[in-house]
Design a protein around this motif. Structure first.
Motif, PDB file in Angstrom:
ATOM      1  N   ASP A 115       0.799  -1.229   0.000  1.00 50.59           N
ATOM      2  CA  ASP A 115       0.000   0.000   0.000  1.00 50.59           C
ATOM      3  C   ASP A 115       0.828   1.273   0.000  1.00 50.59           C
ATOM      4  O   ASP A 115       0.404   2.285  -0.565  1.00 50.59           O
ATOM      5  CB  ASP A 115      -0.940   0.012   1.214  1.00 50.59           C
ATOM      6  N   GLU A 116       2.006   1.241   0.613  1.00 52.59           N
ATOM      7  CA  GLU A 116       2.830   2.444   0.696  1.00 52.59           C
ATOM      8  C   GLU A 116       3.999   2.420  -0.284  1.00 52.59           C
ATOM      9  O   GLU A 116       4.227   3.389  -1.009  1.00 52.59           O
ATOM     10  CB  GLU A 116       3.343   2.632   2.130  1.00 52.59           C
ATOM     11  N   VAL A 117       4.743   1.319  -0.302  1.00 52.46           N
ATOM     12  CA  VAL A 117       5.896   1.226  -1.209  1.00 52.46           C
ATOM     13  C   VAL A 117       5.437   0.986  -2.639  1.00 52.46           C
ATOM     14  O   VAL A 117       6.091   1.415  -3.594  1.00 52.46           O
ATOM     15  CB  VAL A 117       6.853   0.116  -0.732  1.00 52.46           C
ATOM     16  N   GLY A 118       4.306   0.296  -2.802  1.00 46.11           N
ATOM     17  CA  GLY A 118       3.747   0.115  -4.127  1.00 46.11           C
ATOM     18  C   GLY A 118       4.188  -1.132  -4.850  1.00 46.11           C
ATOM     19  O   GLY A 118       3.985  -1.254  -6.064  1.00 46.11           O
ATOM     20  N   TYR A 119       4.780  -2.096  -4.141  1.00 45.89           N
ATOM     21  CA  TYR A 119       5.157  -3.352  -4.769  1.00 45.89           C
ATOM     22  C   TYR A 119       3.960  -4.300  -4.756  1.00 45.89           C
ATOM     23  O   TYR A 119       3.291  -4.453  -3.739  1.00 45.89           O
ATOM     24  CB  TYR A 119       6.301  -4.027  -4.008  1.00 45.89           C
ATOM     25  N   GLY A 120       3.715  -4.961  -5.880  1.00 47.47           N
ATOM     26  CA  GLY A 120       2.709  -6.004  -5.913  1.00 47.47           C
ATOM     27  C   GLY A 120       3.288  -7.316  -5.422  1.00 47.47           C
ATOM     28  O   GLY A 120       4.502  -7.497  -5.360  1.00 47.47           O
ATOM     29  N   GLY A 121       2.414  -8.245  -5.065  1.00 46.60           N
ATOM     30  CA  GLY A 121       2.865  -9.552  -4.617  1.00 46.60           C
ATOM     31  C   GLY A 121       3.171  -9.579  -3.136  1.00 46.60           C
ATOM     32  O   GLY A 121       3.169  -8.565  -2.449  1.00 46.60           O
ATOM     33  N   THR A 122       3.460 -10.779  -2.651  1.00 45.06           N
ATOM     34  CA  THR A 122       3.746 -10.952  -1.232  1.00 45.06           C
ATOM     35  C   THR A 122       5.172 -10.531  -0.909  1.00 45.06           C
ATOM     36  O   THR A 122       6.022 -10.383  -1.807  1.00 45.06           O
ATOM     37  CB  THR A 122       3.564 -12.421  -0.829  1.00 45.06           C
ATOM     38  N   VAL A 123       5.449 -10.377   0.383  1.00 45.28           N
ATOM     39  CA  VAL A 123       6.816 -10.101   0.819  1.00 45.28           C
ATOM     40  C   VAL A 123       7.748 -11.201   0.330  1.00 45.28           C
ATOM     41  O   VAL A 123       8.816 -10.932  -0.236  1.00 45.28           O
ATOM     42  CB  VAL A 123       6.881  -9.989   2.358  1.00 45.28           C
ATOM     43  N   GLU A 124       7.340 -12.438   0.524  1.00 41.88           N
ATOM     44  CA  GLU A 124       8.187 -13.559   0.127  1.00 41.88           C
ATOM     45  C   GLU A 124       8.488 -13.541  -1.366  1.00 41.88           C
ATOM     46  O   GLU A 124       9.636 -13.758  -1.780  1.00 41.88           O
ATOM     47  CB  GLU A 124       7.520 -14.882   0.508  1.00 41.88           C
ATOM     48  N   GLU A 125       7.490 -13.281  -2.181  1.00 37.93           N
ATOM     49  CA  GLU A 125       7.709 -13.239  -3.634  1.00 37.93           C
ATOM     50  C   GLU A 125       8.705 -12.151  -4.006  1.00 37.93           C
ATOM     51  O   GLU A 125       9.576 -12.357  -4.869  1.00 37.93           O
ATOM     52  CB  GLU A 125       6.380 -13.000  -4.342  1.00 37.93           C
ATOM     53  N   ASN A 126       8.610 -10.990  -3.381  1.00 47.21           N
ATOM     54  CA  ASN A 126       9.536  -9.901  -3.682  1.00 47.21           C
ATOM     55  C   ASN A 126      10.945 -10.201  -3.192  1.00 47.21           C
ATOM     56  O   ASN A 126      11.929  -9.897  -3.884  1.00 47.21           O
ATOM     57  CB  ASN A 126       9.022  -8.597  -3.072  1.00 47.21           C
ATOM     58  N   VAL A 127      11.063 -10.787  -2.016  1.00 49.52           N
ATOM     59  CA  VAL A 127      12.384 -11.139  -1.500  1.00 49.52           C
ATOM     60  C   VAL A 127      13.072 -12.144  -2.414  1.00 49.52           C
ATOM     61  O   VAL A 127      14.253 -11.985  -2.764  1.00 49.52           O
ATOM     62  CB  VAL A 127      12.267 -11.702  -0.063  1.00 49.52           C
ATOM     63  N   VAL A 128      12.359 -13.170  -2.825  1.00 54.53           N
ATOM     64  CA  VAL A 128      12.946 -14.182  -3.707  1.00 54.53           C
ATOM     65  C   VAL A 128      13.312 -13.578  -5.061  1.00 54.53           C
ATOM     66  O   VAL A 128      14.361 -13.890  -5.633  1.00 54.53           O
ATOM     67  CB  VAL A 128      11.995 -15.382  -3.862  1.00 54.53           C
ATOM     68  N   ARG A 129      12.458 -12.697  -5.568  1.00 53.02           N
ATOM     69  CA  ARG A 129      12.756 -12.034  -6.848  1.00 53.02           C
ATOM     70  C   ARG A 129      14.057 -11.232  -6.741  1.00 53.02           C
ATOM     71  O   ARG A 129      14.920 -11.294  -7.633  1.00 53.02           O
ATOM     72  CB  ARG A 129      11.597 -11.122  -7.228  1.00 53.02           C
ATOM     73  N   PHE A 130      14.226 -10.489  -5.651  1.00 53.11           N
ATOM     74  CA  PHE A 130      15.453  -9.710  -5.466  1.00 53.11           C
ATOM     75  C   PHE A 130      16.663 -10.614  -5.266  1.00 53.11           C
ATOM     76  O   PHE A 130      17.763 -10.301  -5.741  1.00 53.11           O
ATOM     77  CB  PHE A 130      15.300  -8.767  -4.275  1.00 53.11           C
ATOM     78  N   ALA A 131      16.481 -11.726  -4.573  1.00 46.75           N
ATOM     79  CA  ALA A 131      17.601 -12.648  -4.360  1.00 46.75           C
ATOM     80  C   ALA A 131      18.065 -13.258  -5.682  1.00 46.75           C
ATOM     81  O   ALA A 131      19.267 -13.360  -5.948  1.00 46.75           O
ATOM     82  CB  ALA A 131      17.181 -13.753  -3.378  1.00 46.75           C
ATOM     83  N   ARG A 132      17.108 -13.654  -6.529  1.00 40.82           N
ATOM     84  CA  ARG A 132      17.465 -14.186  -7.850  1.00 40.82           C
ATOM     85  C   ARG A 132      18.169 -13.122  -8.698  1.00 40.82           C
ATOM     86  O   ARG A 132      19.136 -13.419  -9.412  1.00 40.82           O
ATOM     87  CB  ARG A 132      16.207 -14.667  -8.571  1.00 40.82           C
ATOM     88  N   LEU A 133      17.687 -11.900  -8.632  1.00 36.21           N
ATOM     89  CA  LEU A 133      18.306 -10.804  -9.369  1.00 36.21           C
ATOM     90  C   LEU A 133      19.743 -10.602  -8.924  1.00 36.21           C
ATOM     91  O   LEU A 133      20.661 -10.448  -9.751  1.00 36.21           O
ATOM     92  CB  LEU A 133      17.493  -9.526  -9.148  1.00 36.21           C
ATOM     93  N   ALA A 134      19.951 -10.593  -7.613  1.00 41.27           N
ATOM     94  CA  ALA A 134      21.293 -10.410  -7.083  1.00 41.27           C
ATOM     95  C   ALA A 134      22.220 -11.537  -7.513  1.00 41.27           C
ATOM     96  O   ALA A 134      23.354 -11.302  -7.954  1.00 41.27           O
ATOM     97  CB  ALA A 134      21.230 -10.323  -5.552  1.00 41.27           C
ATOM     98  N   GLN A 135      21.746 -12.755  -7.405  1.00 49.45           N
ATOM     99  CA  GLN A 135      22.569 -13.896  -7.791  1.00 49.45           C
ATOM    100  C   GLN A 135      22.931 -13.839  -9.269  1.00 49.45           C
ATOM    101  O   GLN A 135      24.078 -14.124  -9.660  1.00 49.45           O
ATOM    102  CB  GLN A 135      21.835 -15.197  -7.467  1.00 49.45           C
ATOM    103  N   ALA A 136      21.989 -13.441 -10.112  1.00 48.54           N
ATOM    104  CA  ALA A 136      22.255 -13.318 -11.545  1.00 48.54           C
ATOM    105  C   ALA A 136      23.306 -12.260 -11.846  1.00 48.54           C
ATOM    106  O   ALA A 136      24.023 -12.350 -12.846  1.00 48.54           O
ATOM    107  CB  ALA A 136      20.952 -12.999 -12.282  1.00 48.54           C
ATOM    108  N   ALA A 137      23.414 -11.253 -10.965  1.00 45.21           N
ATOM    109  CA  ALA A 137      24.394 -10.182 -11.145  1.00 45.21           C
ATOM    110  C   ALA A 137      25.754 -10.524 -10.556  1.00 45.21           C
ATOM    111  O   ALA A 137      26.682  -9.721 -10.641  1.00 45.21           O
ATOM    112  CB  ALA A 137      23.866  -8.895 -10.509  1.00 45.21           C
ATOM    113  N   GLY A 138      25.872 -11.696  -9.951  1.00 45.60           N
ATOM    114  CA  GLY A 138      27.135 -12.106  -9.366  1.00 45.60           C
ATOM    115  C   GLY A 138      27.300 -11.754  -7.904  1.00 45.60           C
ATOM    116  O   GLY A 138      28.377 -11.939  -7.334  1.00 45.60           O
TER     117      GLY A 138
END
Length: 248
Positions: free
Chosen positions: A137-160
């Motif tokens: 509601d405030e930050v404006g991210y869709g999806g659950t906390v868990e979904e966003n955390v995993v998405r960011f973790a995959r992004l980070a891993q892909a970047a090395g």
């Protein structure tokens, strides 16, 4: 690695004198000290250098988040200063994350210390103070906390990037997505005998280690305790219990 070596004590205080008093009290009972924005902006880099001069590794938690070139240069600067770990925001995107890793590696190569001396770059996923409602509601991210955390973790891993900072509630899905070698540094840890304060997604030290955390960050339950050394020992003991259950 012993349980106490996985304990990072957060020096979230205003002055060099306060920080060094904590270091003296608990240095024998933890693995690293975290210097964040509060202490760094008050005392400057000199307090980090003083802690390291005593032989204690430092986790520099300044959460870099800027254009890729700026973050890459900042990463190079802190790497040359000898910190053990530092943070960047995963929300800065893959190129920014990649440049942070490159900055750390190039700084160590220039100093001739090799890959063993490269600091651990950690990507911030979703701050442990953010609840589901605030995230949506405030930050404006869709999806659950868990979904966003995993998405960011995959992004980070892909970047090395070799690891992330995430709440204990997301340890298991990160492990499932990124594997056993991926580093997970976990704040939002509160022993059963301590208050949760402003953390929204918490676990006990034993629960977090059993779930698969690599390191735990603990602040006020130790630093505000009447006997800091005893509090640190208690936390390390709980961590050891969780590790023992994990390896069985």
């Amino acid at each position: 690695m012993k349980a106490k070596d996985r304990l990072i004590v957060a020096l979230d205080v205003d002055s060099r004198d306060e920080a060094m008093a904590i270091v003296r009290d608990v240095g024998a009972h933890c693995g690293l000290f975290k210097v964040g924005m509060q202490l760094h902006n008050s005392a400057g880099f000199s307090v980090t250098e003083e802690i390291m001069a005593l032989g204690y590794p430092v986790f520099l938690d300044l959460k870099f988040h800027d254009i890729p070139n700026t973050v890459g240069k900042a990463a190079s600067v802190v790497s040359r200063r000898g910190v053990k770990m530092f943070t960047v925001h995963a929300a800065g995107g893959q190129e920014m994350l990649r440049r942070a890793v490159q900055g750390a590696q190039e700084a160590q190569k220039a100093q001739g210390s090799g890959t063993a001396g490269v600091p651990l770059v950690l990507a911030i996923t979703v701050l442990t103070s953010l609840s589901q409602g605030v995230l949506n509601d405030e930050v404006g991210y869709g999806g659950t906390v868990e979904e966003n955390v995993v998405r960011f973790a995959r992004l980070a891993q892909a970047a090395g990037v070799p690891g992330v900072v995430a709440s204990p509630r997301e340890i298991e899905p990160i492990r499932a997505a990124c594997g056993d070698d991926f580093v997970i540094v976990t704040p939002g840890v509160r022993p059963t005998w301590a208050a949760t304060n402003d953390q929204a997604r918490v676990m006990t030290p034993a629960e977090a280690m059993e779930a698969g955390a690599s390191y735990l960050v603990v602040g006020r339950p130790i630093t505000a305790a009447p006997d800091r050394a005893e509090a640190a020992r208690r936390v390390a003991e709980e961590m050891a219990e969780g590790l023992a259950r994990r390896v069985k």
